[in-house]
Design an enzyme around this catalytic site. Structure first.
Site, PDB file in Angstrom:
ATOM      1  N   GLY A  28      -6.076   3.933  -5.377  1.00 34.44           N
ATOM      2  CA  GLY A  28      -6.024   4.174  -6.815  1.00 34.44           C
ATOM      3  C   GLY A  28      -6.280   2.886  -7.570  1.00 34.44           C
ATOM      4  O   GLY A  28      -6.164   1.792  -7.003  1.00 34.44           O
ATOM      5  N   GLN A  40      -5.533  -2.852 -14.580  1.00 33.64           N
ATOM      6  CA  GLN A  40      -5.702  -3.837 -13.504  1.00 33.64           C
ATOM      7  C   GLN A  40      -7.016  -4.601 -13.592  1.00 33.64           C
ATOM      8  O   GLN A  40      -7.150  -5.664 -12.991  1.00 33.64           O
ATOM      9  CB  GLN A  40      -5.588  -3.156 -12.134  1.00 33.64           C
ATOM     10  CG  GLN A  40      -4.194  -2.625 -11.839  1.00 33.64           C
ATOM     11  CD  GLN A  40      -4.159  -1.854 -10.547  1.00 33.64           C
ATOM     12  OE1 GLN A  40      -4.541  -0.692 -10.515  1.00 33.64           O
ATOM     13  NE2 GLN A  40      -3.749  -2.502  -9.466  1.00 33.64           N
ATOM     14  N   CYS A  59       0.271  -2.528  -3.902  1.00 30.41           N
ATOM     15  CA  CYS A  59      -0.504  -2.573  -5.145  1.00 30.41           C
ATOM     16  C   CYS A  59      -1.583  -3.633  -5.009  1.00 30.41           C
ATOM     17  O   CYS A  59      -1.317  -4.742  -4.540  1.00 30.41           O
ATOM     18  CB  CYS A  59       0.408  -2.912  -6.319  1.00 30.41           C
ATOM     19  SG  CYS A  59      -0.440  -2.967  -7.908  1.00 30.41           S
ATOM     20  N   LEU A  60      -2.783  -3.300  -5.455  1.00 26.88           N
ATOM     21  CA  LEU A  60      -3.895  -4.253  -5.378  1.00 26.88           C
ATOM     22  C   LEU A  60      -3.640  -5.479  -6.258  1.00 26.88           C
ATOM     23  O   LEU A  60      -4.247  -6.526  -6.041  1.00 26.88           O
ATOM     24  CB  LEU A  60      -5.202  -3.575  -5.785  1.00 26.88           C
ATOM     25  CG  LEU A  60      -5.678  -2.462  -4.833  1.00 26.88           C
ATOM     26  CD1 LEU A  60      -6.868  -1.728  -5.430  1.00 26.88           C
ATOM     27  CD2 LEU A  60      -6.029  -3.037  -3.459  1.00 26.88           C
ATOM     28  N   HIS A  95       2.341   5.802  -9.972  1.00 26.36           N
ATOM     29  CA  HIS A  95       2.116   4.348  -9.859  1.00 26.36           C
ATOM     30  C   HIS A  95       1.040   3.914 -10.863  1.00 26.36           C
ATOM     31  O   HIS A  95       1.204   2.907 -11.572  1.00 26.36           O
ATOM     32  CB  HIS A  95       1.714   4.032  -8.408  1.00 26.36           C
ATOM     33  CG  HIS A  95       1.317   2.626  -8.126  1.00 26.36           C
ATOM     34  ND1 HIS A  95       2.041   1.799  -7.293  1.00 26.36           N
ATOM     35  CD2 HIS A  95       0.249   1.876  -8.525  1.00 26.36           C
ATOM     36  CE1 HIS A  95       1.452   0.630  -7.215  1.00 26.36           C
ATOM     37  NE2 HIS A  95       0.358   0.633  -7.955  1.00 26.36           N
ATOM     38  N   GLU A  96      -0.051   4.676 -10.930  1.00 25.14           N
ATOM     39  CA  GLU A  96      -1.156   4.310 -11.843  1.00 25.14           C
ATOM     40  C   GLU A  96      -0.746   4.497 -13.305  1.00 25.14           C
ATOM     41  O   GLU A  96      -1.097   3.685 -14.169  1.00 25.14           O
ATOM     42  CB  GLU A  96      -2.407   5.131 -11.549  1.00 25.14           C
ATOM     43  CG  GLU A  96      -2.940   5.077 -10.124  1.00 25.14           C
ATOM     44  CD  GLU A  96      -3.087   3.692  -9.555  1.00 25.14           C
ATOM     45  OE1 GLU A  96      -3.172   2.716 -10.330  1.00 25.14           O
ATOM     46  OE2 GLU A  96      -3.101   3.568  -8.314  1.00 25.14           O
ATOM     47  N   HIS A 106       1.050   1.549 -14.514  1.00 23.44           N
ATOM     48  CA  HIS A 106       0.150   0.439 -14.900  1.00 23.44           C
ATOM     49  C   HIS A 106      -0.302   0.610 -16.349  1.00 23.44           C
ATOM     50  O   HIS A 106      -0.355  -0.364 -17.107  1.00 23.44           O
ATOM     51  CB  HIS A 106      -1.090   0.401 -14.006  1.00 23.44           C
ATOM     52  CG  HIS A 106      -0.910  -0.283 -12.691  1.00 23.44           C
ATOM     53  ND1 HIS A 106      -0.488  -1.587 -12.573  1.00 23.44           N
ATOM     54  CD2 HIS A 106      -1.125   0.147 -11.422  1.00 23.44           C
ATOM     55  CE1 HIS A 106      -0.446  -1.929 -11.290  1.00 23.44           C
ATOM     56  NE2 HIS A 106      -0.813  -0.885 -10.567  1.00 23.44           N
TER      57      HIS A 106
HETATM   58  O1  GNR Z   1      -4.024   1.165  -2.739  1.00 29.44           O
HETATM   59  C1  GNR Z   1      -2.888   1.457  -3.118  1.00 29.44           C
HETATM   60  N1  GNR Z   1      -2.020   2.003  -2.255  1.00 29.44           N
HETATM   61  C2  GNR Z   1      -0.803   2.539  -2.610  1.00 29.44           C
HETATM   62  C3  GNR Z   1       0.116   2.826  -1.598  1.00 29.44           C
HETATM   63  C4  GNR Z   1       1.328   3.377  -1.909  1.00 29.44           C
HETATM   64  C5  GNR Z   1       1.653   3.641  -3.219  1.00 29.44           C
HETATM   65  C6  GNR Z   1       0.772   3.356  -4.232  1.00 29.44           C
HETATM   66  C7  GNR Z   1      -0.456   2.812  -3.931  1.00 29.44           C
HETATM   67  S1  GNR Z   1      -1.574   2.490  -5.209  1.00 29.44           S
HETATM   68  C8  GNR Z   1      -2.478   1.147  -4.513  1.00 29.44           C
HETATM   69  C9  GNR Z   1      -3.637   0.762  -5.399  1.00 29.44           C
HETATM   70  C10 GNR Z   1      -3.100   0.212  -6.693  1.00 29.44           C
HETATM   71  O2  GNR Z   1      -2.578  -0.867  -6.815  1.00 29.44           O
HETATM   72  N2  GNR Z   1      -3.158   0.991  -7.722  1.00 29.44           N
HETATM   73  O3  GNR Z   1      -2.651   0.605  -8.892  1.00 29.44           O
HETATM   74 NI    NI Z   2      -1.098  -0.795  -8.442  1.00 31.19          NI
END
Ligand code: GNR
Ligand code: NI
Length: 166
Positions: free
Chosen positions: A46, A51, A91-92, A133-134, A137
């Site tokens: 995601g 980001q 998270c990236l 999660h997104e 952000h």
């Molecule tokens: O790549 C991602 N893997 C992930 C694994 C578990 C819970 C959430 C995520 S999202 C993350 C990519 C990211 O940072 N999205 O904002």
């Molecule tokens: Ni993230």
């Protein structure tokens, strides 16, 4: 298409609250394509516009095995949240950090698709985790903010050291 730069925690720009998209025009579509390419390249499941330092309510997600099921959410709203689940998140914007977060188990989300058309889906499991999660952000929130202040400080220090290269 282009690979975009992903902001790294604790970059203060990650705390910006995104604004709704008022017109799904060519510029928004180009951003979506670049965000998808950036997510697949990373690789991640995601990516939120926040980001890549664009503060508009745009999310791309692909939780499929073969990475051929891109889902786009513009101006997402969660209508219903049911139950809870614990998931070890990454998270990236916080590379190398994996911590368990508790979120709703099942959600109903309304959003606009890549063509500006409204849709509604029910999501559970990993997809529900990823959407929440997104959406955090887009509200300027990074998953480490669910952890204790002690853990947050340790992660901040680790990231700042990594970013200095030692
Ligand atoms: O790549 C991602 N893997 C992930 C694994 C578990 C819970 C959430 C995520 S999202 C993350 C990519 C990211 O940072 N999205 O904002
Ligand atoms: Ni993230």
């Amino acid at each position: 298409m282009a690979i975009l730069n992903i902001l790294q925690y604790p970059d203060p720009r990650l705390y910006t609250v995104a604004k709704p998209v008022d017109n799904v025009d060519a510029k928004v579509k180009k951003l979506i394509d670049d965000m998808a390419e950036t997510m697949y390249d990373a690789p991640g499941i995601g990516l939120a516009a926040t980001q890549v330092n664009v503060h508009q309510q745009i999310i791309v997600i692909d939780t499929s095995e073969n990475k051929k099921d891109l889902q786009v959410f513009i101006n997402p709203r969660i209508n219903t949240k049911v139950g809870s689940q614990d998931y070890e998140e990454g998270c990236l914007s916080v590379p190398g950090v994996y911590e368990t977060v508790t979120r709703a188990d099942s959600i109903v989300v309304e959003a606009l698709d890549r063509n500006g058309k409204p849709f509604k889906i029910e999501a559970d499991g990993l997809l529900a985790v990823c959407i929440q999660h997104e959406m955090d952000h887009l509200l300027g929130k990074v998953f480490v903010q669910y952890l204790s202040p002690l853990k947050q400080n340790r992660i901040k220090t680790k990231m700042q050291k990594m970013q200095r290269g030692r």
